[in-house]
Write an enzyme that holds these catalytic residues in place. Structure first.
Site, PDB file in Angstrom:
ATOM      1  N   ALA A 157     -29.978  -5.275 -36.676  1.00  0.00           N
ATOM      2  CA  ALA A 157     -30.262  -5.382 -35.072  1.00  0.00           C
ATOM      3  C   ALA A 157     -29.334  -6.549 -34.495  1.00  0.00           C
ATOM      4  O   ALA A 157     -30.005  -7.280 -33.907  1.00  0.00           O
ATOM      5  CB  ALA A 157     -31.589  -5.313 -34.652  1.00  0.00           C
ATOM      6  N   LEU A 158     -28.184  -6.674 -34.921  1.00  0.00           N
ATOM      7  CA  LEU A 158     -27.466  -7.766 -34.706  1.00  0.00           C
ATOM      8  C   LEU A 158     -27.306  -8.099 -33.307  1.00  0.00           C
ATOM      9  O   LEU A 158     -27.091  -7.116 -32.408  1.00  0.00           O
ATOM     10  CB  LEU A 158     -25.968  -7.879 -35.226  1.00  0.00           C
ATOM     11  N   HIS A 176     -26.753 -13.738 -34.282  1.00  0.00           N
ATOM     12  CA  HIS A 176     -26.073 -13.599 -35.337  1.00  0.00           C
ATOM     13  C   HIS A 176     -24.577 -13.602 -35.356  1.00  0.00           C
ATOM     14  O   HIS A 176     -23.984 -14.330 -36.239  1.00  0.00           O
ATOM     15  CB  HIS A 176     -26.414 -11.965 -35.861  1.00  0.00           C
ATOM     16  N   GLY A 226     -30.245 -19.233 -38.123  1.00  0.00           N
ATOM     17  CA  GLY A 226     -30.495 -19.822 -36.624  1.00  0.00           C
ATOM     18  C   GLY A 226     -31.289 -20.766 -36.388  1.00  0.00           C
ATOM     19  O   GLY A 226     -32.469 -20.709 -36.986  1.00  0.00           O
ATOM     20  N   LYS A 271     -33.126 -20.989 -33.963  1.00  0.00           N
ATOM     21  CA  LYS A 271     -34.526 -20.263 -33.426  1.00  0.00           C
ATOM     22  C   LYS A 271     -35.455 -20.358 -34.227  1.00  0.00           C
ATOM     23  O   LYS A 271     -36.632 -20.450 -34.025  1.00  0.00           O
ATOM     24  CB  LYS A 271     -34.223 -19.028 -32.837  1.00  0.00           C
ATOM     25  N   MET A 295     -32.102 -15.275 -27.909  1.00  0.00           N
ATOM     26  CA  MET A 295     -31.813 -14.045 -28.197  1.00  0.00           C
ATOM     27  C   MET A 295     -32.763 -13.954 -29.688  1.00  0.00           C
ATOM     28  O   MET A 295     -32.829 -14.802 -30.551  1.00  0.00           O
ATOM     29  CB  MET A 295     -30.374 -13.961 -28.789  1.00  0.00           C
TER      30      MET A 295
END
Ligand code: PAF
Length: 283
Positions: A32-33, A37, A147, A149, A184
């Protein structure tokens, strides 16, 4: 782009590339890029001769009541995106090839895995470190990209690599945000339009705390209280799991401001769990 599904073939391909003196940059994903990513793939492309991405929705890191079965999947779209980023190899194993029935070995970074998200998702990070260890052994990367995040995940993987003397450089890349500041995440797709709008509160709260620290506010419990009030003031926030100021290495809550501080938030909007964080350097 080559697509390899069998761990042994991926491993042999990597051995051959290493013998040829080629550096391997690796971006492990659950698919689910999104642009987050893609930023990892771009960095891997800049720094390595060969870029390998993996897509594997790892059952081991999902709790019994979590979203394993509805986790977003878009293999065709992902393949197009990987090709556009000039990825050389997609490693696409299935669950049986990574976890045969006889599987019984787990990797766990004990203390760090219990903190922050670990307190709300028991066993999650053990699942992450086990699969990342396996992927590292199969893909044999020189550098691996994650990431920021998922900052706790990055710290835990770095610790695993250090503790187990793995010869891999673990690199964190900046969080990519939408125009309204929302980080994101593949899980943003679960949000209704109203919930998506409500998610803006997370970045607003991080920015408030960051500006407070940078403008010299040293009362960390006052900042934490204000963060909590801001998040709870958003009617669609159904649960605030944590929101505060942490040591970026130990992930312990800070009593006093440091040169580098981690702001971290985990909450639920409706049934969707979202996390975000920000590193704040005090100069
Ligand atoms: O961050 C993710 O997408 C996953 O936790 C990872 C690192 C691919 C392991 O399954």
């Amino acid at each position: 782009m080559e697509i390899l599904r069998i761990p042994r073939i991926m491993q042999e391909t990597s051995k051959r590339l290493i013998q040829q003196g080629k550096s391997i940059g690796f971006v492990p994903t659950m698919g689910a890029l999104h642009n987050g990513h893609l930023s990892l793939l771009k960095r891997a492309r800049d720094e390595n001769a060969v870029v390998v991405a993996s897509i594997f929705v790892n059952p081991l890191q999902f709790g019994a009541n979590e979203d394993l079965n509805k986790y977003p999947r878009d293999l065709e779209g992902d393949i197009e995106k990987l090709k556009a980023e000039q990825t050389n190899i997609l490693f696409l194993p299935d669950a049986k090839s990574l976890y045969p029935d006889t599987f019984q070995t787990y990797v766990s970074v004990s203390e760090l895995s219990e903190k922050l998200c670990g307190a709300f998702r028991p066993g999650h990070f053990r699942g992450v470190t086990t699969v990342v260890n396996k992927l590292f052994n199969i893909v044999k990367p020189h550098r691996a990209y994650f990431g920021q995040k998922d900052y706790q995940q990055f710290v835990i993987i770095k610790k695993m690599v250090a503790d187990l003397n793995m010869d891999i450089e673990v690199i964190a890349c900046s969080t990519i945000r939408e125009n309204d500041g929302v980080a994101m995440s593949s899980r943003n797709i679960y949000l209704s339009p109203d919930e998506r709008k409500a998610a803006e509160i997370i970045n607003k709260c991080l920015l408030f705390a960051s500006q407070s620290l940078q403008s010299g506010e040293s009362n960390l419990s006052a900042i934490k209280q204000r963060m909590s009030d801001m998040l709870k003031g958003e009617p669609l926030v159904s649960e605030v799991q944590y929101a505060g100021i942490y040591d970026p290495d130990s992930l312990d809550e800070l009593k006093e401001i440091k040169r580098q501080n981690l702001l971290a938030i985990a909450l639920k909007i409706g049934n969707t769990r979202l996390i975000d964080n920000m590193l704040v350097d005090i100069l």
